[in-house]
Design an enzyme around this catalytic site. Structure first.
Site, PDB file in Angstrom:
ATOM      1  CG  ASP A   1      -1.891   1.179   1.196  1.00  0.00           C
ATOM      2  OD1 ASP A   1      -2.934   1.006   0.550  1.00  0.00           O
ATOM      3  OD2 ASP A   1      -1.570   2.226   1.794  1.00  0.00           O
TER       4      ASP A   1
ATOM      5  CD  GLU B   1      -4.389   3.904  -1.586  1.00  0.00           C
ATOM      6  OE1 GLU B   1      -4.634   4.273  -0.442  1.00  0.00           O
ATOM      7  OE2 GLU B   1      -5.204   4.006  -2.535  1.00  0.00           O
TER       8      GLU B   1
END
Length: 613
Positions: free
Chosen positions: A477, A520
């Protein structure tokens, strides 16, 4: 051929005539000898009877006159008597003694003996016949001679001339020879008038059939001396040639439509060539039906490879796809030793002459058509086929000898027929693969998406189980990614995600799978990773490369970002991949809670901390 037959026939008749003549001479000689011996025996019997009569009548003083009269008989050259020792002792005086060894031999053996004296001008037979003492047939020699039954009392010798008999036989031979000569003359005249036309027709048939085999259907003009039936047969043959010619021309034209192949240019049997082409078309049709049912490109290329090997007997070849847009080359099938230009073309596919020119590239004896073909001792033939937009199928053949290359050239047109039928099917498969890939690819980063993970895991997990392998699942992430979008805008945010995707692809192996899981978040599947420490090492490398990477924003402004990573192992942590992904997500959460920009390995106690939170 007709001249040979006539000459052989004449020679055979002459040989037969000579054989008959020699046999006749031999038989004549034997007959003359037998006749002379028979006459000698008859004369000797007459002499024996005369001598007996003269002895009984006590007129032995007239024996000489009697013998002289017998000697004057026709064909008798000489005649004389020879007494045995028994007779000379009995009468007390010696006369008519044996003249030679033959007389002595007959007197001693008591058996007849004959001898032949042959010369160029004369042939005689010497016959010596014993006079044995007998007591039958009205003559009892034992009354006058005190000897045992069968004792030889004397011998009669004759020399007979048999030339007269030979002359009669030779005259007969002359007549036979004349008859044979007349037979030969008659045979030649008859042959010229009645048989020669059939020989000429045979030669015409032979010449016509030879030309027909080469595709030249010439009609026959039969000689006039033939019978009506043969002339009719010749006309039927000419009609058959006309039908063959029309049929062959029609086949030739229609086959050109399918293959571009003209049989008459090959200078071979047109019917065999047509059969060969029809056979190829039949196989080509079956091949087309098969590849349409094949589910993958690999199956199609494998089938095409088998055709090259089994149908055309080719051993050394390579199939490769070249994408001119992406400048990538992919080897899709290979047989034997070939593709000697691979070291150059692999990394620089734009250098492939066949793909660049879109034309066949063939070895030339005194010059090098392709400068990148490294094996100078072998020959090559390259074919280019467009299979999709900017994607080419290059088929590269390698031959060991120039004869093998020439044989390949004759097969190329049929090989291209198979490629022609294959490329549309390959194009469809590529299109379907592209559509499927687009459904499985993230449009922004070009990475695989979550849907691909769901589908691919169905094949991946059974394979991992068979191999007893491990998968390291990394959940990543981007730290503080929302702030990038808020401060710099979504365009810069997209650029940051692309940079991260590139770093991930460059860091992991080709066998590993990189997925944009959402926003993301990214997942990396480390396939058959050696150990848990190896997986942690890869995660650390990713984190470091992201940390060191500078992203150009605008006007020289640089941006650096970090990532948090969680790791979970399959099947060590769970036999369910979804559970392993959740575990990696929990580890990622732990990494974020630990200050971000670090890597955390999943542990069981992390679950309870998440629940408590």
């Amino acid at each position: 051929m007709s001249r040979n037959i006539i000459l052989n026939s004449v020679l055979m008749v002459i040989a037969l005539s000579l054989s008959i003549t020699l046999l006749s001479l031999y038989n004549l000689r034997n007959a003359s000898i037998k006749s002379a011996i028979h006459n000698a025996v008859s004369i000797s019997e007459a002499v024996k009877s005369g001598l007996t009569s003269y002895m009984v009548n006590d007129n032995m003083h007239q024996v000489g006159t009697f013998i002289q009269s017998v000697s004057n008989m026709r064909n008798v050259d000489k005649l004389w008597l020879a007494r045995s020792e028994y007779v000379n002792k009995q009468f007390g005086h010696v006369r008519d003694i044996p003249r030679d060894d033959i007389d002595k031999k007959v007197l001693n053996s008591g058996k007849m003996y004959y001898e032949i004296d042959e010369s160029i001008t004369k042939t005689t037979v010497r016959v010596t016949i014993p006079y044995n003492a007998i007591a039958d047939k009205g003559i009892n020699c034992l009354k006058c001679h005190n000897v045992e039954q069968g004792t030889t009392l004397g011998a009669i010798s004759l020399i007979l001339d048999i030339n007269t008999l030979k002359e009669i036989g030779i005259e007969s031979i002359y007549i036979v020879s004349l008859f044979i000569l007349l037979t030969i003359i008659f045979f030649l005249i008859y042959n010229k008038k009645y048989i020669m036309p059939y020989f000429k027709l045979y030669e015409l048939f032979k010449y016509s059939i030879s030309n027909a085999i080469q595709g030249n259907f010439e009609k026959i003009s039969p000689p006039k001396e033939l019978s009506t039936d043969i002339i009719h047969l010749t006309r039927e043959y000419n009609n058959l040639l006309e039908i063959f010619k029309d049929t062959t021309d029609d086949i030739d034209k229609k086959l050109q439509v399918y293959t571009g192949y003209k049989t008459s240019t090959m200078r071979k049997n047109p019917l065999k060539e047509s059969k060969f082409i029809v056979d190829n078309l039949s196989n080509l049709y079956q091949y087309k039906k098969q590849i349409e049912l094949d589910s993958t490109l690999e199956e199609i290329y494998t089938r095409l490879k088998e055709v090259m090997q089994n149908r055309f007997g080719l051993k050394n070849f390579t199939f490769m796809e070249i994408d001119s847009t992406k400048q990538k080359m992919r080897k899709v099938a290979q047989s034997g030793e070939s593709f000697y230009c691979e070291p150059t073309i692999k990394n620089n596919p734009e250098l492939c002459r066949c793909a660049r020119t879109n034309q066949d590239v063939v070895s030339i004896k005194f010059q090098n058509s392709c400068q990148y073909y490294e094996n100078k001792d072998k020959y090559y033939y390259c074919i280019n086929f467009d299979i999709a937009k900017n994607i080419y199928l290059i088929v590269h053949f390698t031959c060991n000898t120039i004869e093998e290359l020439n044989a390949l050239k004759e097969k190329v047109i049929f090989i291209k027929s198979y490629l022609k039928e294959t490329t549309p099917v390959i194009e469809v498969k590529l299109l379907m693969a592209a559509l499927k890939e687009s459904a499985f690819k993230d449009s922004l980063t070009g990475l695989y998406n979550r849907k691909f993970l769901e589908e691919h895991s169905k094949k991946l997990l059974p394979q991992i189980k068979r191999e007893n392998g491990d998968i390291g699942v990394l959940m990543l992430d981007m730290d503080h990614f929302k702030a990038v979008n808020d401060e710099y805008g979504h365009n810069i945010g997209d650029k940051v995600l692309k940079e991260l995707a590139k770093i991930l692809e460059d860091t992991v192996r080709e066998s590993d799978i990189v997925i944009r899981y959402g926003g993301e978040e990214f997942i990396v599947l480390l396939i058959n990773v050696k150990s848990e420490d190896a997986a942690l090492n890869v995660a650390s490398k990713i984190a470091q490369r992201v940390r060191e990477n500078e992203i150009d924003i605008y006007a020289g402004t640089k941006l650096k970002k970090t990532v948090s990573i969680g790791l979970s192992m399959y099947p060590k942590d769970s036999n369910n991949l979804d559970t392993v992904i959740k575990n990696a997500d929990i580890a990622l959460y732990e990494a974020k809670n630990s200050g971000r920009d670090n890597v955390k390995r999943f542990k069981e106690e992390q679950i309870s901390s998440i629940d408590l939170f």
